[in-house]
Design a protein around this motif. Structure first.
Motif, PDB file in Angstrom:
ATOM      1  N   UNK A   1       0.860  -1.192   0.000  1.00  0.00           N
ATOM      2  CA  UNK A   1       0.000   0.000   0.000  1.00  0.00           C
ATOM      3  C   UNK A   1       0.893   1.238   0.000  1.00  0.00           C
ATOM      4  N   UNK A   2       0.690   2.072  -1.010  1.00  0.00           N
ATOM      5  CA  UNK A   2       1.515   3.271  -1.129  1.00  0.00           C
ATOM      6  C   UNK A   2       0.837   4.434  -0.415  1.00  0.00           C
ATOM      7  N   UNK A   3       1.657   5.281   0.212  1.00  0.00           N
ATOM      8  CA  UNK A   3       1.100   6.457   0.870  1.00  0.00           C
ATOM      9  C   UNK A   3       0.856   7.548  -0.155  1.00  0.00           C
ATOM     10  N   UNK A   5       0.852  11.142  -0.982  1.00  0.00           N
ATOM     11  CA  UNK A   5       1.208  12.527  -0.674  1.00  0.00           C
ATOM     12  C   UNK A   5       1.980  13.070  -1.868  1.00  0.00           C
ATOM     13  N   UNK A   7       4.877  14.196  -2.369  1.00  0.00           N
ATOM     14  CA  UNK A   7       6.336  14.084  -2.409  1.00  0.00           C
ATOM     15  C   UNK A   7       6.858  13.348  -3.658  1.00  0.00           C
ATOM     16  N   UNK A   8       6.256  12.195  -4.046  1.00  0.00           N
ATOM     17  CA  UNK A   8       6.795  11.491  -5.226  1.00  0.00           C
ATOM     18  C   UNK A   8       6.770  12.344  -6.495  1.00  0.00           C
ATOM     19  N   UNK A  11       9.357  15.019  -6.239  1.00  0.00           N
ATOM     20  CA  UNK A  11      10.705  14.454  -6.394  1.00  0.00           C
ATOM     21  C   UNK A  11      10.991  14.123  -7.858  1.00  0.00           C
ATOM     22  N   UNK A  79      14.143  22.269   0.590  1.00  0.00           N
ATOM     23  CA  UNK A  79      14.910  21.420   1.509  1.00  0.00           C
ATOM     24  C   UNK A  79      16.087  22.158   2.130  1.00  0.00           C
ATOM     25  N   UNK A  83      16.331  22.198   6.172  1.00  0.00           N
ATOM     26  CA  UNK A  83      17.434  21.585   6.912  1.00  0.00           C
ATOM     27  C   UNK A  83      18.556  22.571   7.191  1.00  0.00           C
TER      28      UNK A  83
ATOM     29  N   UNK B 197       7.462   4.466   2.056  1.00  0.00           N
ATOM     30  CA  UNK B 197       6.993   5.611   1.262  1.00  0.00           C
ATOM     31  C   UNK B 197       6.358   6.702   2.117  1.00  0.00           C
ATOM     32  N   UNK B 198       6.444   6.563   3.439  1.00  0.00           N
ATOM     33  CA  UNK B 198       5.994   7.648   4.311  1.00  0.00           C
ATOM     34  C   UNK B 198       6.896   8.867   4.138  1.00  0.00           C
ATOM     35  N   UNK B 199       6.421  10.007   4.627  1.00  0.00           N
ATOM     36  CA  UNK B 199       7.246  11.203   4.539  1.00  0.00           C
ATOM     37  C   UNK B 199       8.565  11.010   5.289  1.00  0.00           C
ATOM     38  N   UNK B 203      11.475   9.744   1.659  1.00  0.00           N
ATOM     39  CA  UNK B 203      11.371  11.140   1.236  1.00  0.00           C
ATOM     40  C   UNK B 203      12.080  12.093   2.190  1.00  0.00           C
ATOM     41  N   UNK B 206      17.769  13.694   1.671  1.00  0.00           N
ATOM     42  CA  UNK B 206      18.095  14.694   0.649  1.00  0.00           C
ATOM     43  C   UNK B 206      19.417  14.363  -0.050  1.00  0.00           C
ATOM     44  N   UNK B 226      17.984   6.263  -3.173  1.00  0.00           N
ATOM     45  CA  UNK B 226      17.631   6.906  -4.445  1.00  0.00           C
ATOM     46  C   UNK B 226      16.924   5.919  -5.360  1.00  0.00           C
ATOM     47  N   UNK B 229      13.454   5.500  -4.212  1.00  0.00           N
ATOM     48  CA  UNK B 229      12.621   6.676  -4.504  1.00  0.00           C
ATOM     49  C   UNK B 229      11.997   6.537  -5.887  1.00  0.00           C
ATOM     50  N   UNK B 232       9.240   3.900  -5.741  1.00  0.00           N
ATOM     51  CA  UNK B 232       8.070   4.407  -5.017  1.00  0.00           C
ATOM     52  C   UNK B 232       7.347   5.469  -5.839  1.00  0.00           C
TER      53      UNK B 232
END
Lengths: 117, 246
Positions: A1-3, A5, A7-8, A11, A79, A83, B197-199, B203, B206, B226, B229, B232
């Motif tokens: 199961x993929x989350x 959000x 981000x993918x 990215x 980012x 950070x 694949x959670x934040x 993800x 960096x 990488x 990523x 996912x």
């Protein structure tokens, strides 16, 4: 199961932007920013450039290059702020400013390319 | 005895001090002595109260990771002579709470490790009579480097992201998830995906790359992250465009 959000997708835009800007930007900058202005190479005529830019394929490639490079910048900038400056609590504001400026930049790029084509 | 070298060892005794201090010891420095030999010399001959973890002293158990002159190192594989004339500063691994002296609390890593199911997950076992699960050298090569991880946590100590956000799943856990995901005998990739694949999973990374730099077993956790990523992101696109089929 993929989350689910964003981000993918962010990215992927970041990665694609990194690749295309690394491959194309230096060549374009070297040609149009250095070699032609300094007369190292004979620059193409204005008519030729207008004709090249008039081709929808050129417009599409340049638009893609601008959008992806801008999203690459946005993701990296976000980012870096998170950070580097450790201001993660401003999450939403930073994301809005970063990706928002990429979207604004993309719209300007589309407008300019549409103008010259 | 010949050459000697000074070790500045971090001490933290919670019953008597609220912050870490340094004690200095002089130990022999023959060319075949590692930092761990120096610590054992202190423990056996000078100060028996020094607390630190170690077991195999041959780079397999992964328990003697410490910060040596500011860098995460396996103390059993770090030669004292390389730091001559010294002094050598020995501190606990960074980014982990210190329990005592050089001993850190590794509970956070252990909990994360279990979450990624670091074992072969099978949908159905085939009967014993059907024989072994065969694997070609190419299939073995896919995951072999990740299987070299010894859970020493040097990558966590080196990772600036983990230092800033302890919720980040971290390099070794993700590399070990890939060790099983890329094993053709394993069916657990789907079950691991939710965590990865959670934040705070992949993800969070960096791509600083320090994890790969410090790994004493030449695992490439940064590369594993990488690579994951991309998997996912592709899965995420599939589930977006093909909500039923994915």
């Amino acid at each position: 199961m993929i989350n689910r959000h964003p981000e993918p997708i962010l990215w992927m835009l970041f990665s694609a932007g990194g690749v295309v800007s690394a491959m194309l930007m230096p060549a374009l900058l070297l040609l149009f920013g250095v070699a032609y202005p300094l007369g190292w190479l004979a620059p193409p005529s204005h008519e030729t450039m207008v004709a090249v830019l008039g081709n929808p394929l050129t417009g599409l490639v340049l638009f893609g290059l601008c959008v992806l490079s801008l999203f690459h910048f946005a993701h990296r900038f976000r980012h870096t702020l998170y950070d580097g400056l450790q201001i993660k609590h401003l999450n939403e504001v930073i994301a809005l400013v970063s990706y928002g400026s990429a979207i604004v930049g993309s719209v300007i790029a589309a407008y300019l390319l549409w103008q010259v084509s | 005895m010949g050459e000697r070298i000074r070790l500045q060892v971090a001490r933290y005794r919670p019953e008597q001090e609220s912050e870490a201090t340094f004690d200095e010891y002089e130990v022999p420095c023959p060319k075949d002595w590692v930092v761990l030999d120096g610590l054992n010399h202190i423990k056996d001959r000078i100060d028996g109260t020094l607390a630190y973890r170690w077991s195999c002293r041959m780079g397999i158990c992964g328990s003697c990771g410490m910060t040596v002159n500011g860098e995460p190192k396996l103390t059993c594989a770090t030669f004292l002579a390389d730091y001559a004339p010294g002094p050598v500063r020995v501190e606990p691994l960074r980014n982990f709470p210190v329990i005592r002296d050089l001993v850190v609390d590794i509970g956070d890593f252990m909990r994360k490790l279990v979450k990624i199911k670091p074992w072969i997950v099978r949908q159905a076992e085939k009967p014993l009579a059907d024989g072994e699960y065969l694997q070609t050298p190419q299939e073995l090569e896919e995951f072999k480097q990740y299987s070299m991880c010894i859970n020493c946590m040097l990558c966590y100590a080196a990772c600036p992201i983990y230092g800033l956000d302890p919720k980040f799943l971290g390099p070794a856990a993700i590399a070990l998830a890939q060790r099983y995901n890329l094993d053709n005998r394993d069916d657990g990739a789907g079950a691991r995906m939710a965590t990865l694949s959670e934040h705070e999973g992949i993800w969070g990374c960096t791509f600083v790359g320090e994890c790969t730099q410090v790994c004493p077993k030449h695992v490439d956790p940064a590369g594993a992250i990488q690579r994951y990523k991309l998997s996912a992101a592709v899965e995420s696109m599939k589930s977006f465009f093909l909500p039923r089929g994915a």
